[in-house]
Enzyme design. Structure first.
Site, PDB file in Angstrom:
ATOM      1  N   SER A 168       0.831  -1.195   0.000  1.00 51.40           N
ATOM      2  CA  SER A 168       0.000   0.000   0.000  1.00 51.40           C
ATOM      3  C   SER A 168       0.874   1.257   0.000  1.00 51.40           C
ATOM      4  O   SER A 168       1.711   1.426  -0.887  1.00 51.40           O
ATOM      5  CB  SER A 168      -0.978  -0.039   1.177  1.00 51.40           C
ATOM      6  OG  SER A 168      -1.975   0.946   1.047  1.00 51.40           O
TER       7      SER A 168
ATOM      8  N   GLU B 214      -9.742  -4.375  -6.163  1.00 53.66           N
ATOM      9  CA  GLU B 214      -9.367  -3.162  -5.428  1.00 53.66           C
ATOM     10  C   GLU B 214      -9.324  -1.931  -6.329  1.00 53.66           C
ATOM     11  O   GLU B 214      -9.167  -2.031  -7.553  1.00 53.66           O
ATOM     12  CB  GLU B 214      -8.023  -3.339  -4.742  1.00 53.66           C
ATOM     13  CG  GLU B 214      -6.808  -3.381  -5.649  1.00 53.66           C
ATOM     14  CD  GLU B 214      -5.513  -3.255  -4.852  1.00 53.66           C
ATOM     15  OE1 GLU B 214      -5.323  -2.198  -4.233  1.00 53.66           O
ATOM     16  OE2 GLU B 214      -4.707  -4.199  -4.860  1.00 53.66           O
TER      17      GLU B 214
ATOM     18  N   HIS C  69      -7.574  -5.031  -1.623  1.00 53.98           N
ATOM     19  CA  HIS C  69      -6.346  -4.256  -1.466  1.00 53.98           C
ATOM     20  C   HIS C  69      -5.405  -4.938  -0.477  1.00 53.98           C
ATOM     21  O   HIS C  69      -5.826  -5.358   0.597  1.00 53.98           O
ATOM     22  CB  HIS C  69      -6.715  -2.855  -0.972  1.00 53.98           C
ATOM     23  CG  HIS C  69      -5.557  -1.957  -0.703  1.00 53.98           C
ATOM     24  ND1 HIS C  69      -4.675  -1.567  -1.678  1.00 53.98           N
ATOM     25  CD2 HIS C  69      -5.130  -1.364   0.449  1.00 53.98           C
ATOM     26  CE1 HIS C  69      -3.763  -0.766  -1.155  1.00 53.98           C
ATOM     27  NE2 HIS C  69      -4.006  -0.639   0.133  1.00 53.98           N
TER      28      HIS C  69
END
Length: 300
Positions: free
Chosen positions: A149, A241, A271
């Site tokens: 991320s 995602e 995600h």
């Protein structure tokens, strides 16, 4: 293709987080950080991995040391959290799983968080951790950068900043759902299949991280950088995602710049689905593939 119950549990956890956010969109920073930190409990403890705290540069850091790791091979791992949450402990289990799969040790820097320390503080801290490794005698050809991320964004941005500073570049880059679309500008943000990272959430975190800085500058969004000379890269995204278009776009741009890129888009995944490391088969299988890939690139 069916989704495992464990990966479905990640989706349900993210749905619950989204519900909390929707019910209290003005929640304070500490409440938001507490909510984000619940993700660390989804990861299983990796076996045969030890941890010890050190100082890397001028920041705390955590070593994840698999018992079978090559002492010369290192993954510099930067954690997630939208640059506003998490610390070196929240992704330590995921970093440990990856390090074990790669046969390397992992150094997890505790970089400073926004909004108290906005862009580019996190990049400065990650560069400092990289300098620490170089000064300790680790060869760049045996170092990989990785993160999930925001940590995937940071790992790529650190490579770009190292290039600006004239530092030798690492051997490889791994991005698990790297945050390469901070404002939600690409179409996959409109798919409605991401359980948590919807456009308002992404924009909120981006605002706290960047303030009035230009979101299109390469150190903020490495997807838009000149990627010529970027190291071999392995990037992943969940097909469900919001960042899947950004990850695919990064891969396309990197390939156009003659970068050796492997991209994996996992069907039905959310995600940073690697948060289920040690529990979900989809996470473990991906980490095994990435680990095998890292072994090759760190051994050259």
């Amino acid at each position: 293709m069916s989704t495992s119950p464990e990966s479905q549990a990640l989706r349900e956890h993210l749905v619950a987080m989204a519900g909390r956010f929707a019910a209290n969109p003005d929640m304070g920073l500490e409440a938001m950080r507490e909510m984000f930190d619940t993700l660390q409990h989804l990861q299983a403890e990796p076996t045969h991995v030890t941890y010890d705290e050190v100082t890397a540069g001028d920041r705390p850091a955590l070593w994840a040391r698999p018992l079978t790791a090559s002492p010369d091979h290192v993954v510099l791992y930067t954690h997630a959290g939208g640059y506003i949450a998490h610390d070196m402990n929240t992704s330590r289990k995921l970093a440990g799983h990856l390090a074990k799969a790669a046969g390397a040790n992992a150094l997890i820097p505790d970089y400073r968080l926004a909004p108290e320390h906005p862009f580019p503080a996190a990049i400065e801290d990650a560069v400092s951790a990289y300098r620490h490794l170089l000064n300790a005698g680790y060869a760049p050809r045996h170092i990989a950068f990785a993160g999930e991320s925001a940590g995937g964004n940071l790992a790529a941005a650190t490579i770009l900043r190292a290039r600006e500073l004239g530092l030798p570049l690492p051997a490889a880059y791994v991005g698990f759902s790297p945050w390469f679309d901070l404002l939600g500008e690409l179409p996959s943000f409109d798919s409605g299949t991401d359980a948590f990272l919807v456009r308002p959430v992404s924009q909120l975190m981006a605002g706290m991280y960047l303030g009035e800085q230009d979101v299109q500058q390469p150190l903020a969004n490495p997807r838009l950088a000149d990627l010529n000379g970027f190291p071999p890269s392995y990037v992943t995204a969940g097909a469900d995602e919001s960042l899947v278009d950004a990850v695919t776009d990064f891969s396309d741009r990197a390939q156009a710049a003659q970068v050796d890129v492997t991209i994996e888009v996992a069907p039905g995944m959310q995600h940073a689905f690697q948060w289920m490391a040690g529990r979900a088969p989809e996470a473990d299988q991906n980490i095994t593939r990435v680990g095998d890939w890292l072994r090759i690139h760190l051994a050259s």
